[in-house]
Structures are given as structure tokens and as C-alpha cells.
Design an enzyme around this catalytic site. Structure first.
Site, PDB file in Angstrom:
ATOM      1  N   SER A  30       0.837  -1.207   0.000  1.00  0.00           N
ATOM      2  CA  SER A  30       0.000   0.000   0.000  1.00  0.00           C
ATOM      3  C   SER A  30       0.866   1.249   0.000  1.00  0.00           C
ATOM      4  O   SER A  30       0.355   2.365  -0.020  1.00  0.00           O
ATOM      5  CB  SER A  30      -0.947   0.010   1.215  1.00  0.00           C
ATOM      6  N   ASN A 117      -2.815  -1.930  13.201  1.00  0.00           N
ATOM      7  CA  ASN A 117      -4.267  -1.780  13.077  1.00  0.00           C
ATOM      8  C   ASN A 117      -4.799  -0.523  13.767  1.00  0.00           C
ATOM      9  O   ASN A 117      -5.678   0.150  13.239  1.00  0.00           O
ATOM     10  CB  ASN A 117      -4.979  -3.018  13.613  1.00  0.00           C
ATOM     11  N   THR A 162     -39.902  24.839 -13.040  1.00  0.00           N
ATOM     12  CA  THR A 162     -40.114  23.518 -12.442  1.00  0.00           C
ATOM     13  C   THR A 162     -40.311  22.596 -13.642  1.00  0.00           C
ATOM     14  O   THR A 162     -40.856  23.031 -14.670  1.00  0.00           O
ATOM     15  CB  THR A 162     -41.365  23.464 -11.530  1.00  0.00           C
ATOM     16  N   HIS A 163     -39.860  21.388 -13.551  1.00  0.00           N
ATOM     17  CA  HIS A 163     -39.904  20.440 -14.684  1.00  0.00           C
ATOM     18  C   HIS A 163     -39.197  21.011 -15.912  1.00  0.00           C
ATOM     19  O   HIS A 163     -39.528  20.642 -17.044  1.00  0.00           O
ATOM     20  CB  HIS A 163     -41.347  20.086 -15.076  1.00  0.00           C
ATOM     21  N   SER A 284     -13.659  23.075 -30.005  1.00  0.00           N
ATOM     22  CA  SER A 284     -13.767  21.767 -30.651  1.00  0.00           C
ATOM     23  C   SER A 284     -12.617  21.612 -31.636  1.00  0.00           C
ATOM     24  O   SER A 284     -12.140  22.589 -32.210  1.00  0.00           O
ATOM     25  CB  SER A 284     -15.107  21.690 -31.388  1.00  0.00           C
ATOM     26  N   LYS A 290     -17.491  26.316 -32.009  1.00  0.00           N
ATOM     27  CA  LYS A 290     -17.864  25.869 -30.665  1.00  0.00           C
ATOM     28  C   LYS A 290     -17.082  26.529 -29.535  1.00  0.00           C
ATOM     29  O   LYS A 290     -15.897  26.790 -29.640  1.00  0.00           O
ATOM     30  CB  LYS A 290     -17.655  24.357 -30.566  1.00  0.00           C
ATOM     31  N   ASN A 292     -17.345  25.405 -25.598  1.00  0.00           N
ATOM     32  CA  ASN A 292     -18.082  24.418 -24.804  1.00  0.00           C
ATOM     33  C   ASN A 292     -17.861  24.530 -23.294  1.00  0.00           C
ATOM     34  O   ASN A 292     -16.773  24.882 -22.856  1.00  0.00           O
ATOM     35  CB  ASN A 292     -17.675  22.999 -25.238  1.00  0.00           C
ATOM     36  N   GLU A 297     -19.240  20.126 -17.477  1.00  0.00           N
ATOM     37  CA  GLU A 297     -19.589  18.733 -17.799  1.00  0.00           C
ATOM     38  C   GLU A 297     -18.716  17.765 -17.015  1.00  0.00           C
ATOM     39  O   GLU A 297     -19.172  16.718 -16.554  1.00  0.00           O
ATOM     40  CB  GLU A 297     -19.440  18.484 -19.303  1.00  0.00           C
ATOM     41  N   TYR A 324     -10.157  -6.274  12.554  1.00  0.00           N
ATOM     42  CA  TYR A 324      -9.407  -5.874  11.363  1.00  0.00           C
ATOM     43  C   TYR A 324      -9.321  -6.983  10.328  1.00  0.00           C
ATOM     44  O   TYR A 324      -9.082  -8.143  10.656  1.00  0.00           O
ATOM     45  CB  TYR A 324      -7.975  -5.438  11.739  1.00  0.00           C
ATOM     46  N   GLN A 329      -7.528  -2.102   3.975  1.00  0.00           N
ATOM     47  CA  GLN A 329      -6.482  -1.308   3.310  1.00  0.00           C
ATOM     48  C   GLN A 329      -7.046  -0.557   2.090  1.00  0.00           C
ATOM     49  O   GLN A 329      -6.580   0.522   1.753  1.00  0.00           O
ATOM     50  CB  GLN A 329      -5.346  -2.241   2.878  1.00  0.00           C
ATOM     51  N   LYS A 332      -8.360   3.258   1.804  1.00  0.00           N
ATOM     52  CA  LYS A 332      -7.530   4.424   1.471  1.00  0.00           C
ATOM     53  C   LYS A 332      -7.687   4.836   0.021  1.00  0.00           C
ATOM     54  O   LYS A 332      -7.849   6.017  -0.282  1.00  0.00           O
ATOM     55  CB  LYS A 332      -6.064   4.105   1.771  1.00  0.00           C
TER      56      LYS A 332
HETATM   57  N1  ARG Z   1      -1.529  -1.147   5.276  1.00  0.00           N
HETATM   58  C1  ARG Z   1      -2.449  -1.628   6.228  1.00  0.00           C
HETATM   59  C2  ARG Z   1      -3.822  -0.962   6.020  1.00  0.00           C
HETATM   60  O1  ARG Z   1      -3.868   0.001   5.380  1.00  0.00           O
HETATM   61  C3  ARG Z   1      -1.981  -1.335   7.600  1.00  0.00           C
HETATM   62  C4  ARG Z   1      -2.523  -2.275   8.603  1.00  0.00           C
HETATM   63  C5  ARG Z   1      -1.977  -3.641   8.341  1.00  0.00           C
HETATM   64  N2  ARG Z   1      -2.408  -4.536   9.331  1.00  0.00           N
HETATM   65  C6  ARG Z   1      -2.302  -5.882   9.192  1.00  0.00           C
HETATM   66  N3  ARG Z   1      -2.766  -6.590  10.148  1.00  0.00           N
HETATM   67  N4  ARG Z   1      -1.786  -6.428   8.127  1.00  0.00           N
HETATM   68  O2  ARG Z   1      -4.815  -1.416   6.516  1.00  0.00           O
END
Ligand code: ARG
Length: 466
Positions: A30, A117, A162-163, A284, A290, A292, A297, A324, A329, A332
Site C-alpha cells: 500500500s 491496526n 419547475t420540470h 472543438s 464551438k 463548450n 460537464e 481488522y 487497506q 484508502k
Molecule cells: N496497510 C495496512 C492498512 O492500510 C496497515 C494495517 C496492516 N495490518 C495488518 N494486520 N496487516 O490497513
């Protein structure tokens, strides 16, 4: 497949006889995306070290060494000079291993009384605390633009829809202010969601708590959390604060998308109400004529990503067994992407608003037939003591007559009006006026200039509120 010899750099190497496969490393890493948490990771580690010193889990000397190393790392992180390596799967292990490089064996004590964790949870909360302030400021910036454009457009009357069918005349400022108040609710939601970011997760350990008499209250003070979490299993497994945050972003995205859609319509050749400055429009590659509204959009288009992410984060969580799981992971990627989408969307929408002008003459043309004054005609009859339902019918019949005769409402004479009700008098002509129609909306929150000025006054107060 031949596996690499056992690698010492894995924190779990003791339990393993061989190293891990390359594909596993690529699949599970990660660091390519969680490196953005580095600042918060070091910050939390410094607090954790101070807490371990205070509770005598480590000695003062050890703490000093560790903090010294962490400070050096912080310095590198802040200057964007910290070298993240794929050899260590995530931000936590990158920083810890570099710490050991810097300060030697004592660095290996940093991970006492915590787990990745609870560590990753505290990093994410610290990160989100800062991001929510940034987003709140971007919403405020957009609201400023909405208030400014309302001021600029307070004298322009447009058809209110409206509409997407013409309903009643309104001040253009009324339209822009309607978005000001939508974004105000979003801002309030973000502020409320900050409460969920104020409960310290650090100290939960892997999930069961830790074998040390830690001082989580002290940790909370150091890291500026107002509360500490009550249950370690809940703490490492929950991502409610991320869902809430993405929900808030989704509300903003949905409102931005609607605003974009409105402006795209107003900008169409058929409407031609607004002109967006060249700097915020695109051409364009084939049609030289054009100009735009691609920016709008894309605001509309990009909002779908954020709404998808709300569903994504719910889906990630909904089937997880307790505590956990590595699935977490992935939170993120979903969160970072949401943040990276919403911020420029907010900024560029404000910029577009700052660079919009109006075609007041074109807008007037669209209301030429005066049918949009129908409610005012009905209310004229109500004032002559005709029940509204009946007045509605009479007015509807007059509109039908006009359509049939290809007449505007302004073309009718008193005789024609009287055919539909004897209560029409000469004064009917005085109400057949867009400005009068607008100003007669005297109810609180309506479109009269007085009411719009009041709304602006409130908007200004809200903007200045800390
Ligand atoms: N990179 C992990 C995450 O984002 C960190 C926690 C990892 N924990 C584990 N028990 N492998 O969740």
C-alpha cells in the site's frame, strides 16, 4: 515458482521459512498510495513514544533516541525527501525500518504496545481532520463566489423553472443563493462529521488491547482528540468516519453536479442566458464555432466517481467479519480518490462562477408571451374574492385562449379579460409586469428584492461564522 530465501526485513519473518513471492508483494503493498499519511504516521509515533516514556514502557533515554530519529524523518517527510521503498509494504513499515537505520536497535522498541491496526486508524483520522478543514474552506470559497454572483445578478429577472418549464419570474440572484444554502448544509454536515474524527483509536492494539498500562488519555491530549474509543475491537474494525466523510463529499458532489447541469442548460444556445469566460471553456477540434462548457460537464461527470465511491466504501465494509481484515487497506484508495476529486471540483466551480456574465436581453426574450405571470393573474382574482381553485381555472382558460389566438398576455384588452371574469378591472394591466411579479413575493424566503437582500445578509453572516 522458486521462492526467494527468507527475508529478514519482514516484521513477521520469524514465523516464516521462505520469503514472499514478488506477486504477493506487488499485490499487497500500500506504500504506493498510503505514503501520503507519512506526516501523520510520524506525528502519532512521536506521541506514542512520549506516552511510552511517561508510562515507563521505555526509558527516557530510549524515548529521546527514538524521537530524535522520528524528528529527522519528519523533517525529510515535510521536505518531500523521504525515500519510500517498495521493500516495506506500507507507510508504517517504511518509517519504522528507516528509524531503525537511523537510531539502531532502540528503534525496534517503537512498535511496543501498538499494532498497525490502531496505527493506521489514528493516521487516517489525523489526516481526515486536516482534509476536512481544507474542504470546508473550499466550500466557503465557493459560497463566496455564489454570494458575489448573486450580488451581480440581483437586478436580472429570469424565468424560474419547475420540470424545466417556465413557472414564475424570479431574480437570478435567487437561483444562485439557492445553491449557497445547499452548500451551507453540506458545510454543516462536514462540521458534524468532524466529531467522529475526535475519538482516539490509538491504544487499541491489534484488537484486544495491549499488555501494558498505557495512558490513552495522555495520548489523546498530545494528538488533540477530545475522546478515546471505548472498545478495542470496534476501534480497529470500524471505518464509519470514512463513510461519513465520503457521504459528505457525495452530498457536495451531487450539489455541484446539479449546479453544473443548470449552468450547462443556461449556457446552451437554446437558452443563452450566461456567457462563460474563454479561460474556462474549451473549443472543438473540428467545429470552429464551438465554445463548450467542458469544465461543468466534467464536474457533473466526476461527481459520479464520488457517488460510486460511497457505494464502494459501504460494499467494502458490509460483509467483513469483526475486527481488522486486510480488505480495510482498500479504504484508502477509495478515500484518497474521493478527496482528490472533490477538491478541484469545488475550486474550479468557484472559478467558473467568478467568470460568468449574463445576457439579460436574451433572458427577457424568453418570457415574451407573459404566460409566466399566470399565478399573478390568478392571485389578482383571489384578491377580488374569487376562490383560488376557480381563479386558477379562469387564468388557465385565458392562457389557452392566448395560445389558440397566438397572442401574448400583453396583447389582451379588458374586454377579452372580462369574457373570462367580470371581476377583471383596468388595474389588471398594472400587474402584468415581471418586476411587479417578483416584488409581490413578499413571503419569507421568496424572490422579492427585499427577501433576496435578507438572504444575502444571512449568507454573509454564515460566511463570517468561524
Ligand atoms: N496497510 C495496512 C492498512 O492500510 C496497515 C494495517 C496492516 N495490518 C495488518 N494486520 N496487516 O490497513
Amino acid at each position: 515458482m522458486t521462492l526467494k530465501k527468507k527475508k529478514k526485513n519482514k516484521p513477521w519473518a520469524g514465523r516464516f521459512s521462505t520469503g514472499s513471492s514478488k506477486i504477493l508483494e506487488d499485490f499487497t503493498e500500500s506504500i504506493s498510495f498510503d505514503q501520503r499519511l507519512a506526516f501523520y504516521d510520524v506525528k502519532a509515533s512521536i506521541a506514542h513514544t512520549l506516552m511510552m516514556k511517561r508510562t515507563k514502557i521505555i526509558t527516557g533515554w530510549e524515548a529521546e533516541k527514538i524521537i530524535n530519529g522520528l524528528s529527522k524523518i519528519m523533517n525529510l517527510v515535510q521536505k518531500n525527501r523521504f525515500k519510500f521503498s517498495k521493500n516495506f509494504e506500507d507507510v508504517h513499515m517504511n518509517i519504522e525500518s528507516y528509524l531503525v537505520k537511523l537510531v539502531g536497535e532502540v528503534g525496534k522498541k517503537l512498535h511496543t504496545a501498538r499494532s498497525r491496526n490502531d496505527q493506521v486508524a489514528v493516521d487516517m483520522m489525523l489526516y481526515l481532520k486536516d482534509e476536512s478543514v481544507l474542504i470546508i474552506n473550499l466550500i466557503k470559497n465557493l459560497q463566496k463566489s455564489l454570494l458575489a454572483i448573486s450580488r451581480k445578478s440581483i437586478k436580472i429577472i429570469i424565468p424560474g423553472y419547475t420540470h424545466l418549464k417556465q413557472g414564475q419570474p424570479i431574480l437570478l440572484a435567487h437561483f444562485f443563493l439557492s445553491y449557497f444554502f445547499k452548500f451551507q448544509r453540506d458545510l454543516d454536515k462536514f462540521r458534524k462529521s468532524q466529531m467522529s474524527l475526535n475519538v482516539l483509536p490509538l491504544g487499541a492494539g491489534a484488537m484486544a488491547g495491549v499488555n501494558y498500562a498505557t495512558d490513552r488519555k495522555y495520548l489523546a491530549r498530545l494528538l488533540k482528540f477530545s475522546h478515546i474509543s471505548e472498545n478495542s475491537m470496534d476501534t480497529v474494525s470500524q471505518r464509519d468516519y470514512i463513510i461519513e466523510f465520503i457521504f459528505c463529499c457525495s452530498m457536495v458532489a451531487m450539489h455541484l453536479s446539479r449546479l453544473a447541469e443548470d449552468l450547462i442548460i443556461f449556457n446552451s444556445d437554446e437558452f443563452n442566458y450566461v456567457e462563460i469566460a474563454d479561460a474556462f471553456t474549451t473549443g472543438s477540434s473540428i467545429m470552429p464555432n464551438k465554445k463548450n462548457p467542458d469544465v461543468l460537464e466534467l464536474v457533473r461527470g466526476k461527481s459520479s466517481k464520488i457517488l460510486g465511491n460511497l457505494s464502494g466504501i459501504f460494499t467494502l465494509l458490509k460483509g467483513l467479519p469483526t475486527s481488522y481484515n486486510r480488505d480495510l487497506q482498500e479504504d484508502k484508495k477509495i478515500l484518497f480518490e474521493t478527496i482528490d476529486y472533490i477538491k478541484p471540483m469545488l475550486q474550479i466551480t468557484a472559478d467558473v462562477l467568478d467568470h460568468i456574465s449574463f445576457h439579460a436581453d436574451k433572458i427577457k426574450e424568453k418570457m415574451r408571451d407573459g404566460f409566466i405571470l399566470a399565478v399573478d393573474i390568478a392571485d389578482y382574482l383571489v384578491k377580488k374574492n374569487i376562490p383560488f381553485r376557480q381563479a386558477h381555472y379562469i387564468t388557465g382558460s385565458i392562457i389557452k385562449y392566448c395560445i389558440h389566438k397566438k397572442k401574448k398576455i400583453f396583447d389582451l384588452d379588458l374586454k377579452e379579460f372580462k369574457k373570462y371574469s367580470k371581476d377583471f378591472k383596468e388595474d389588471i394591466f398594472s400587474i402584468l409586469d415581471y418586476k411587479k411579479s417578483v416584488e409581490s413575493k413578499i413571503s419569507y424566503g421568496g424572490t422579492s428584492t427585499r427577501s433576496i437582500k435578507k438572504q444575502m445578509q444571512i449568507a454573509k453572516i454564515l460566511l463570517n461564522k468561524k
